[in-house]
Enzyme design. Structure first.
Site, PDB file in Angstrom:
ATOM      1  N   GLY A   1      53.676  38.631  41.508  1.00  0.00           N
ATOM      2  CA  GLY A   1      52.222  38.451  41.499  1.00  0.00           C
ATOM      3  C   GLY A   1      51.766  37.103  40.978  1.00  0.00           C
TER       4      GLY A   1
ATOM      5  CD  GLU B   1      60.045  43.565  42.650  1.00  0.00           C
ATOM      6  OE1 GLU B   1      59.484  43.303  43.710  1.00  0.00           O
ATOM      7  OE2 GLU B   1      59.507  44.238  41.755  1.00  0.00           O
TER       8      GLU B   1
ATOM      9  N   GLY C   1      54.466  42.986  47.245  1.00  0.00           N
ATOM     10  CA  GLY C   1      53.242  43.503  46.634  1.00  0.00           C
ATOM     11  C   GLY C   1      52.026  42.994  47.392  1.00  0.00           C
ATOM     12  N   GLY C   2      51.424  41.929  46.880  1.00  0.00           N
ATOM     13  CA  GLY C   2      50.156  41.410  47.415  1.00  0.00           C
ATOM     14  C   GLY C   2      50.123  41.254  48.935  1.00  0.00           C
TER      15      GLY C   2
ATOM     16  CB  SER D   1      55.363  35.249  44.843  1.00  0.00           C
ATOM     17  OG  SER D   1      54.681  35.539  43.638  1.00  0.00           O
TER      18      SER D   1
ATOM     19  CD  GLU E   1      53.311  45.343  38.301  1.00  0.00           C
ATOM     20  OE1 GLU E   1      52.884  46.366  38.862  1.00  0.00           O
ATOM     21  OE2 GLU E   1      53.309  44.222  38.844  1.00  0.00           O
TER      22      GLU E   1
ATOM     23  CG  HIS F   1      57.520  47.488  39.711  1.00  0.00           C
ATOM     24  ND1 HIS F   1      56.743  46.691  38.914  1.00  0.00           N
ATOM     25  CD2 HIS F   1      57.525  46.911  40.937  1.00  0.00           C
ATOM     26  CE1 HIS F   1      56.266  45.671  39.638  1.00  0.00           C
ATOM     27  NE2 HIS F   1      56.741  45.787  40.872  1.00  0.00           N
TER      28      HIS F   1
ATOM     29  CG  ASN G   1      54.615  48.149  44.341  1.00  0.00           C
ATOM     30  OD1 ASN G   1      53.923  49.169  44.280  1.00  0.00           O
ATOM     31  ND2 ASN G   1      54.934  47.439  43.268  1.00  0.00           N
ATOM     32  CD1 TRP G   2      50.653  48.401  49.752  1.00  0.00           C
ATOM     33  CD2 TRP G   2      49.791  50.383  50.346  1.00  0.00           C
ATOM     34  NE1 TRP G   2      50.659  48.468  51.123  1.00  0.00           N
ATOM     35  CE2 TRP G   2      50.142  49.675  51.515  1.00  0.00           C
ATOM     36  CE3 TRP G   2      49.227  51.650  50.481  1.00  0.00           C
ATOM     37  CZ2 TRP G   2      49.947  50.202  52.799  1.00  0.00           C
ATOM     38  CZ3 TRP G   2      49.034  52.177  51.743  1.00  0.00           C
ATOM     39  CH2 TRP G   2      49.387  51.453  52.889  1.00  0.00           C
ATOM     40  CE  LYS G   3      52.266  44.739  42.454  1.00  0.00           C
ATOM     41  NZ  LYS G   3      52.687  43.812  41.456  1.00  0.00           N
TER      42      LYS G   3
END
Ligand code: PEP
Length: 245
Positions: free
Chosen positions: A173, A167, A230-231, A209, A99, A97, A9-11
């Site tokens: 994150g 999640e 993600g990151g 994470s 967010e 998600h 997930n590159w947001k």
């Protein structure tokens, strides 16, 4: 046994050029036989979806949008259509998600509609769910997760493929990964719930994470079928270190 899934997930990161460079670099480094036992899914920011589609068109890497509207077309300025994403080759779609739920007030009715829309169009939904820190501290983890799943999966065709992503919101994150026991407990209970609700074709990812150094232990947990990352998915080498555990 189903294939392991590594989903990125590159947001709101990566220009089309950066996305294309990632794709080219990834394809030179990943071995063909990797796809015999694993799936790779990429969720770029929408402006970069076409660039990703071009690069991954003749590969086994799947890609799709991070969010879609509940309607396929119409007067919805600024929204993303699943049909248009599909027209450029999208096979998957991220839904619900945290967010999106938190910052864009995506509610359960919309999430349920989006899951249905994906299944109608033969797009695999990757449906996110998870508790907040407050929920966990007040022992409501299972109530919250089950409620989110019940709402999202109301009147869903149980024969179609569905990917779930557990999640915990407090782990996204933050660098604070859930413990193996916490992951094990949720995945076990969700697996049982899905089976008893007659879902036949589903996988459950963990997200929050995930990095190469914690992924090895997590992937060994029963009913952890892969990760939503993600990151650590933003750089080819750190993503590949998770893929090749
Ligand atoms: C995510 O964005 O879904 C996610 C899990 O992010 P991170 O891996 O950075 O925690």
């Amino acid at each position: 046994m189903s294939k392991k899934i590594f989903a990125a997930n590159w947001k709101m990161h990566k220009t089309p050029q950066q996305a294309a460079e990632f794709a080219k670099n990834f394809l030179t480094k990943v071995k063909d036989d990797f796809f015999n036992h694993n799936e790779v899914m990429i969720f770029p920011q929408n402006f970069s979806l076409a660039a990703i589609a071009t690069e991954f068109k003749n590969s086994k890497v799947q890609y799709g949008p991070q969010q879609i509207h509940t309607e396929l077309k119409g007067a919805f300025t600024g929204e993303n259509s699943l049909e248009l994403a599909q027209a450029i080759g999208a096979q998957i779609c991220l839904i619900g998600h945290s967010e999106r739920r938190q910052f864009f007030h995506e509610d359960h009715t919309a999430i349920n509609k989006k899951v249905k829309l994906c299944l109608e169009k033969n797009i695999t939904p990757i449906l996110c769910f998870g508790e907040t820190l407050e929920d966990r501290q007040s022992n409501q983890t299972f109530d919250v997760c089950f409620k989110q799943l019940d709402e999202a999966l109301t009147n869903i065709d149980t024969s179609k493929r569905l990917v779930l992503a557990y999640e915990p919101v407090w782990a996204i994150g933050t660098g604070q990964v859930a413990t193996s026991d916490q992951v094990k407990e949720v995945h076990e209970k969700v697996f049982q719930k899905m089976q008893s609700s007659s879902f036949k074709n589903f996988q459950i990812l963990y997200g929050g994470s995930v990095k190469a150094d914690n992924a090895k232990e997590l992937i060994g947990i029963p009913h952890v079928d892969g990760f939503l990352i993600g990151g650590a998915s933003l750089e080819v080498d750190s993503f590949l270190r998770i893929c090749y555990l």
